[in-house]
Write an enzyme that holds these catalytic residues in place. Sequence first.
Site, PDB file in Angstrom:
ATOM      1  N   GLU A  47       0.856  -1.205   0.000  1.00 52.12           N
ATOM      2  CA  GLU A  47       0.000   0.000   0.000  1.00 52.12           C
ATOM      3  C   GLU A  47       0.894   1.258   0.000  1.00 52.12           C
ATOM      4  O   GLU A  47       1.960   1.250   0.624  1.00 52.12           O
ATOM      5  CB  GLU A  47      -0.820  -0.025   1.305  1.00 52.12           C
ATOM      6  CG  GLU A  47      -1.670   1.191   1.585  1.00 52.12           C
ATOM      7  CD  GLU A  47      -2.248   1.195   3.026  1.00 52.12           C
ATOM      8  OE1 GLU A  47      -1.575   0.691   3.961  1.00 52.12           O
ATOM      9  OE2 GLU A  47      -3.368   1.699   3.195  1.00 52.12           O
ATOM     10  N   LYS A 129      -9.493   2.144  -1.822  1.00 57.03           N
ATOM     11  CA  LYS A 129      -9.697   1.574  -0.476  1.00 57.03           C
ATOM     12  C   LYS A 129     -11.035   2.007   0.121  1.00 57.03           C
ATOM     13  O   LYS A 129     -11.340   3.213   0.189  1.00 57.03           O
ATOM     14  CB  LYS A 129      -8.548   2.010   0.430  1.00 57.03           C
ATOM     15  CG  LYS A 129      -8.528   1.398   1.823  1.00 57.03           C
ATOM     16  CD  LYS A 129      -7.237   1.806   2.531  1.00 57.03           C
ATOM     17  CE  LYS A 129      -7.090   1.217   3.913  1.00 57.03           C
ATOM     18  NZ  LYS A 129      -5.815   1.632   4.546  1.00 57.03           N
ATOM     19  N   CYS A 174      -4.918  -3.024   2.941  1.00 57.74           N
ATOM     20  CA  CYS A 174      -4.628  -2.957   4.377  1.00 57.74           C
ATOM     21  C   CYS A 174      -5.815  -3.220   5.309  1.00 57.74           C
ATOM     22  O   CYS A 174      -6.173  -4.349   5.556  1.00 57.74           O
ATOM     23  CB  CYS A 174      -3.941  -1.651   4.719  1.00 57.74           C
ATOM     24  SG  CYS A 174      -3.154  -1.755   6.346  1.00 57.74           S
TER      25      CYS A 174
END
Length: 312
Positions: A47, A129, A174
């Site tokens: 990331e 995300k 993540c």
Amino acid sequence: MTRKLKIAAAQLGPIQRSDTRSDATRRLVELLREAHAVGARFVVFPELAFTTFFPRWWLDAQDEVDRLYFEEAMPSAETMPLFDEARRLSVGFSIGYAEKVVDANGEIRRFNTSILVSPDGRIAGKYRKIHLPGHAEYKPDAPFQHLEKKYFEVGDLGFRVWQYMNAAVGMLICNDRRWPEAFRVLALKGAELVTLGYNTPAENLHYAEPEPLRVHHHLIMAQAMAYQNATWLVETAKCGREDGFRMFGHSLIVAPTGEIVAKTLTEEDEVASFDCDLDMAANLKRTMFDFARHRRPEHYGLLVQPSANTSP
Ligand code: CDV
């Protein structure tokens, strides 16, 4: 004929605030070459892989944040060497970065983004995300900030799966790994392989938690998510002591059986790889995890309510 794909998790050690995107790109190119040298055809990078994990810092001037940390073009002049080398070696990769775009209404939007790049250098998929952890306000007493809610908006592209390198591939980023719903949506869309890059502080900002317990959560989540969704899972860290704050490593590849088949040992630039049999995922989806036959969605309605009633 079995469908085999040799995959590498290409972990990054720390990137300091003083490092440039070109410094980071040089390291990414080295990792790509190392992965290629052991036979990997697909490489998963972390990331926000071109800069320090800047959400740990409160910065007032948005134009400075944009200049230092956000990409308006991918690839750009500084990040192009990675795309060039991947094309030359015919290696596919996924990578995370901070994305700044102007939308159709002329509004500036900022996302924590991951892309899937084909061996010919084409961008084949993009994910923004969805589960943004942390906070938007300054925390004066905290040892460091986690300002993803300040710098990014919630991704607007949903959870998607692409036919890529002869596999059904989904991407997460993540904190998404802590939410079973994210994996399940990808699995329901047929994902056989999920990529996930992360930056996870060794210290919990909100309450005291021993680091081994944090790593334990990381490992059991990865094993459970891969098994329960019958997917290969590649999770890659950026880690080590960055700007004076540690993030843990433990990048790994997990088989659809839930077994960890490859894992990094250091908190530096390091490659871990495995020759993945994609049909292993397909077989599990026909048996134990045949969703069409065995799931009972008529009893899962609460899962999609905005707030669950937690009283008995
Ligand atoms: N980059 C992240 O999303 N990090 C979170 C931390 C804040 C807990 C994670 O889930 O690893």
